[in-house]
Motif scaffolding. Structure first.
Motif, PDB file in Angstrom:
ATOM      1  N   THR A 104       0.780  -1.318  -0.044  1.00 20.83           N
ATOM      2  CA  THR A 104       0.094  -0.068   0.032  1.00 20.83           C
ATOM      3  C   THR A 104       1.056   1.180  -0.224  1.00 20.83           C
ATOM      4  O   THR A 104       0.642   2.072  -0.711  1.00 20.83           O
ATOM      5  N   ASN A 105       1.793   1.257   0.939  1.00 24.65           N
ATOM      6  CA  ASN A 105       2.402   2.671   1.225  1.00 24.65           C
ATOM      7  C   ASN A 105       3.753   2.992   0.284  1.00 24.65           C
ATOM      8  O   ASN A 105       3.898   3.895  -0.013  1.00 24.65           O
ATOM      9  N   LEU A 106       4.360   1.768  -0.233  1.00 24.46           N
ATOM     10  CA  LEU A 106       5.240   2.119  -1.390  1.00 24.46           C
ATOM     11  C   LEU A 106       4.911   1.673  -2.801  1.00 24.46           C
ATOM     12  O   LEU A 106       4.887   2.385  -3.792  1.00 24.46           O
ATOM     13  N   THR A 107       4.406   0.437  -2.993  1.00 24.20           N
ATOM     14  CA  THR A 107       4.063   0.008  -4.132  1.00 24.20           C
ATOM     15  C   THR A 107       2.837   0.619  -4.768  1.00 24.20           C
ATOM     16  O   THR A 107       2.945   1.172  -5.895  1.00 24.20           O
ATOM     17  N   GLY A 108       2.201   0.888  -3.776  1.00 22.93           N
ATOM     18  CA  GLY A 108       0.709   1.674  -4.322  1.00 22.93           C
ATOM     19  C   GLY A 108       1.034   3.130  -4.777  1.00 22.93           C
ATOM     20  O   GLY A 108       0.591   3.353  -5.407  1.00 22.93           O
ATOM     21  N   ALA A 109       1.921   3.563  -3.883  1.00 22.89           N
ATOM     22  CA  ALA A 109       2.437   5.037  -4.157  1.00 22.89           C
ATOM     23  C   ALA A 109       3.269   4.978  -5.405  1.00 22.89           C
ATOM     24  O   ALA A 109       2.811   5.875  -6.264  1.00 22.89           O
ATOM     25  N   PHE A 110       4.054   3.979  -5.799  1.00 22.45           N
ATOM     26  CA  PHE A 110       4.652   3.983  -7.066  1.00 22.45           C
ATOM     27  C   PHE A 110       3.616   3.896  -8.278  1.00 22.45           C
ATOM     28  O   PHE A 110       3.776   4.573  -9.223  1.00 22.45           O
ATOM     29  N   TYR A 111       2.494   3.374  -8.235  1.00 21.57           N
ATOM     30  CA  TYR A 111       1.511   3.154  -9.256  1.00 21.57           C
ATOM     31  C   TYR A 111       0.820   4.477  -9.425  1.00 21.57           C
ATOM     32  O   TYR A 111       0.768   5.008 -10.464  1.00 21.57           O
ATOM     33  N   SER A 112       0.526   5.200  -8.221  1.00 23.52           N
ATOM     34  CA  SER A 112       0.024   6.456  -8.325  1.00 23.52           C
ATOM     35  C   SER A 112       0.794   7.643  -9.051  1.00 23.52           C
ATOM     36  O   SER A 112       0.223   8.519  -9.700  1.00 23.52           O
TER      37      SER A 112
END
Ligand SMILES: NC(=O)c1ccc[n+]([C@@H]2O[C@H](COP(=O)([O-])OP(=O)(O)OC[C@H]3O[C@@H](n4cnc5c(N)ncnc54)[C@H](O)[C@@H]3O)[C@@H](O)[C@H]2O)c1
Length: 247
Positions: A104-112
């Motif tokens: 959530t915090n890192l991979t999700g932020a990368f997608y965003s």
């Protein structure tokens, strides 16, 4: 209002810091897309579009940005905010818990970051991306090794993004809040005297509230020349040294 309506994406806009930023953007006449697992029931505004999205899912984020592209041709601002935490000693932490927070915090932020960056590049209008970092982006706290690692990685994502996306007139910055009264820190109430101790150590004398963060975040979402910075917004707490004789 004259001119083009500005648009923004907020991830995790259903409550806490994200909800505060959604409200501020609406107050400034932005059209806002909130990408969150839960829909905010509190706000009823036809300039707010709620898109159900688990940011840890690449498919969900691609779909969300596709939906946004069907509604608007420009994206002015993106606040990458969705985040989770959990408490466990490092030696007891299982891989599922590590993955839950990192995804959530890192991979999700990368997608965003990637999808907002692509959108802004393709629309040729530049834009501002701000990621919600943390004091954990700089220093580790006990019992949250996954959160510390995710937020330190997020700081590097901000700096890397700023270098590569500047060519498209896209600014990428971070905000690093200190302890802020939201559901995320609800568990700390079980630690006797914890919040009082933090408040006492904070030069401004209290725990932060969502409203305290909004002016800095809004500024970074609309600034023209700051890029690659992580602004610490913590009432001065991070200035306090462990060896201070008055602490
Ligand atoms: N509260 C603090 O003390 C504090 C301090 C520093 C940084 N932060 C950061 O601020 C950000 C916002 O946290 P908050 O304090 O408002 O917490 P919160 O729990 O109130 O809000 C988190 C939001 O993220 C959403 N979310 C979580 N996981 C998601 C997922 N997989 N997909 C989509 N949405 C998801 C939630 O639905 C919620 O809207 C987080 O990144 C957090 O790490 C908080």
């Amino acid at each position: 209002m004259t001119g083009t309506i500005k648009t923004a994406v907020v991830t995790g806009g259903s409550r806490g810091i994200g909800l505060g930023v959604v409200k501020a953007l609406l107050d400034h006449n932005f059209k806002v897309f909130s990408l969150s697992r839960n829909v905010c029931e509190e706000l009823n505004d036809d300039r707010l579009v709620n898109i159900k999205c688990d940011v840890a899912s690449e498919a969900n984020q691609l779909d969300a940005f596709k939906q946004i592209g069907e509604t608007t041709s420009r994206l002015d601002a993106c606040f990458i905010n969705a985040g989770v935490c959990g408490v466990s000693p490092l030696l007891e932490m299982d891989t599922d818990e590590w993955d839950r927070v990192l995804s959530t915090n890192l991979t999700g932020a990368f997608y965003s970051l990637r999808e907002a960056g692509r959108f802004m590049r393709d629309s040729n209008s530049g834009g501002n991306i701000v990621a919600c970092c943390s004091l954990s982006s700089f220093k580790p706290e006990n019992m949250i090794v996954h959160y510390n690692a995710s937020k330190a990685g997020l700081r590097m994502l901000v700096e890397s993004g700023a270098r590569e996306l500047g060519a498209y007139d896209i600014r990428v910055n971070g905000i690093a809040p200190g302890l802020t009264q939201t559901d995320l820190i609800a568990g700390t109430e079980a630690i006797p005297g914890y919040l009082e101790r933090v408040a006492k150590r904070t030069p401004l004398g209290r725990i932060g509230e969502v409203a305290d963060l909004i002016p800095s975040i809004f500024h970074l979402l609309t600034d023209r020349w700051v890029s690659g910075q992580v602004l610490v917004a913590d009432g001065g707490l991070s200035l306090v040294t462990p060896t201070d004789p008055l602490e």
